[in-house]
Design an enzyme around this catalytic site. Structure first.
Site, short mmCIF file in Angstrom:
data_model
loop_
_atom_site.label_atom_id
_atom_site.label_comp_id
_atom_site.label_asym_id
_atom_site.label_seq_id
_atom_site.Cartn_x
_atom_site.Cartn_y
_atom_site.Cartn_z
N TYR A 30 -12.42 -50.34 -16.65
CA TYR A 30 -11.34 -51.25 -16.27
C TYR A 30 -11.82 -52.11 -15.10
CZ TYR A 30 -6.76 -52.98 -14.79
OH TYR A 30 -5.70 -53.78 -14.44
N ASP B 270 -19.15 -53.13 -10.32
CA ASP B 270 -17.76 -53.12 -9.89
C ASP B 270 -17.51 -51.87 -9.05
OD1 ASP B 270 -15.05 -53.13 -9.54
OD2 ASP B 270 -14.54 -53.45 -11.64
N LYS C 43 -9.34 -52.18 -3.05
CA LYS C 43 -8.77 -50.91 -2.61
C LYS C 43 -9.10 -50.58 -1.15
CE LYS C 43 -8.57 -49.38 -7.40
NZ LYS C 43 -7.20 -49.09 -7.81
N1 PLP Z 1 -12.04 -52.81 -10.95
C1 PLP Z 1 -11.85 -51.48 -10.91
C2 PLP Z 1 -13.02 -50.57 -11.08
C3 PLP Z 1 -10.57 -50.96 -10.71
O1 PLP Z 1 -10.39 -49.63 -10.66
C4 PLP Z 1 -9.49 -51.86 -10.55
C5 PLP Z 1 -8.12 -51.33 -10.35
O2 PLP Z 1 -7.81 -50.20 -10.55
C6 PLP Z 1 -9.72 -53.23 -10.60
C7 PLP Z 1 -11.01 -53.68 -10.79
C8 PLP Z 1 -8.61 -54.21 -10.42
O3 PLP Z 1 -8.16 -54.22 -9.11
P1 PLP Z 1 -6.66 -54.70 -8.76
O4 PLP Z 1 -5.74 -53.69 -9.32
O5 PLP Z 1 -6.68 -54.80 -7.27
O6 PLP Z 1 -6.51 -56.05 -9.39
#
Ligand code: PLP
Length: 446
Positions: free
Chosen positions: A152, A247, A284
């Site tokens: 994700y 990521d 986060k």
């Molecule tokens: N990338 C990863 C690995 C994530 O876990 C998340 C959210 O859980 C995101 C991107 C997206 O972040 P946001 O919820 O701040 O848009």
């Protein structure tokens, strides 16, 4: 009807599904979501005045525990000076410098590796990954993107194909509203399968702009990459003129001071060579609970962003002073002792859950990536999303509710990581351990 039921009924009149992010609706575990009114340290309190030990930690940001005094003070001081200016502030540069300095390791050859040469602040992880893939396309002049099933990266159109987190919880293959043309530009591969990566590059490499990967997958439950996987991805991308986007929205500053990359890059590998991603996304923890995220990486690529380069990106609230204050205070407080405590608490809880499930004969594997963990109701450790989906997920809802009844708030989906904080003291951990036997019995009876 209790206050939570009344609030949920009322919320559903004005908010789709009663929630502003799907997993909060408890769709996969059933029952009424808890409406939270306050949080402190390892605890959250709901609208009925019930306190829970929290293992969601706002899905990651609350690494120091909730309402940490230093973070709250920094936010209050920043807020008193003004909420948003829409202009540059000194603190933005301070945060960028802090991240550049923090995300480095001395690799096994003694070389100083620093993947973050420049950093741009945005407001959400979704924006960070969305911008990173635009940048990869702008830098390479290519269109295709490789991602992995069950990973994700937020909810931008290009990244919703076979995604983890809420998309996995709702068992959706993607999302309505994403055009076929957009979906066709994202190539989804099985995780931990380098042959699949090599095959797709052999076939379509000239058109692949980049590979995006969770540094350690944690949105289909936790599923760490096999040793050498990320490093090999970096190599394959480089050989083919594509970029690797790591990521670290979830793992960054949580599993260690330099994120998952820091843990991997510091390890001794057979040929001693270090590796670096081209771009890295953060979210986060970097905002300490405020809306803040970032993307960073090689200066030559980052400088393609406007105003220097042709790749556009902007934001009214980008680098918001209150959010930046929370981020700086959080990173400054997240020292070695904090990371030691996270690891200790994760060990204690993961071992205890596993022991409780074993005592009831519930087949499971403990899924770990540093202090992140989750459990798969499966006989052997999953390697990819197909394996994760094949588990006995029906055992999780009764387990979740038994814990909730005993005052422990877990992620309301088996496809999510459990998040501890440095504020989880022995008393909080003891409460969790006390709740486990009944929860394990409930999982066994499912
Ligand atoms: N990338 C990863 C690995 C994530 O876990 C998340 C959210 O859980 C995101 C991107 C997206 O972040 P946001 O919820 O701040 O848009």
């Amino acid at each position: 009807m209790g206050a939570n039921d009344l609030l949920f009924t009322r919320a559903k009149q004005s908010i789709p599904g009663g929630v502003n992010s799907p997993v909060r609706a408890y769709g996969s575990v059933g029952g009424t979501p808890r409406f939270l009114v306050s949080a402190r340290g390892p605890f959250v309190t709901d609208a009925e005045g019930r306190e829970y030990v929290d293992l969601v930690s706002s899905w990651g940001p609350a690494i120091l525990g909730h309402a940490h005094p230093a973070v709250v003070a920094a936010v209050q001081e920043a807020a008193a000076r003004g909420l948003s200016f829409g202009a540059s502030t000194p603190a933005e540069t301070e945060l960028a410098e802090l991240v550049r300095e923090r995300v480095h390791v001395v690799d096994p050859r003694g070389e100083d590796q620093r993947p973050i040469e420049k950093l741009r602040l945005v407001s959400t992880g979704t924006e960070a990954t969305m911008t990173a893939i635009r940048l990869a396309r702008g830098a390479t002049g290519r269109e295709l993107l490789v991602k992995f099933a069950g990973h994700y990266h937020g909810h931008s159109d290009a990244l919703l194909a076979e995604a983890g987190s809420g998309v996995a919880t709702l068992a959706m293959p993607g999302s309505a509203g994403v055009t076929a043309a957009t979906a066709a530009q994202t190539l989804v591969l099985p995780y931990n399968d380098l042959d699949a990566v090599r095959a797709v590059f052999a076939e379509r490499g000239a058109n692949i702009a980049g590979v995006i990967v969770e540094a350690a997958a944690a949105n289909m439950g936790v599923l760490a990459p096999e040793r050498g996987f990320n490093r090999a991805l970096a190599g394959i991308a480089r050989e083919n003129g594509a970029l690797l986007i790591l990521d670290e929205v979830l793992t960054g500053f949580r599993v260690g001071p330099a994120g998952w990359w820091g843990l991997e890059a510091a390890r001794v590998v057979p040929d001693g060579a270090g590796w670096k991603p081209d771009l890295v996304t953060f979210g986060k923890v970097i905002g300490g609970g405020m809306p803040l995220a970032a993307l960073g990486g090689r200066a030559d690529i980052m400088d393609l962003l406007a105003p220097l380069g042709p790749v556009y990106q902007a934001g009214t609230l980008s680098g918001n002073p209150v959010a930046v204050a929370a981020g700086i205070a959080t990173l400054r407080a997240a020292d070695a002792a904090v990371y030691r405590r996270l690891d200790t608490v994760a060990d204690l809880i993961a071992d205890a859950v596993s022991a409780a499930l074993s005592a009831e004969g519930v087949e499971h594997t403990v899924q770990r990536a540093g202090s992140l963990f989750s459990f798969a109701f499966a006989p052997t450790a999953p390697r990819n999303y197909a394996d994760v989906r094949a588990q006995q997920a029906f055992r999780y809802p009764p387990f979740f509710h038994a814990m909730l009844d005993a005052g422990v708030l877990l992620p309301p989906s088996v496809f999510e990581a459990w998040f501890v904080s440095a504020a989880h003291d022995d008393a909080a951990v003891a409460r969790i351990l006390e709740a486990l036997p009944a929860a394990a019995r409930a999982a066994a009876a499912a």
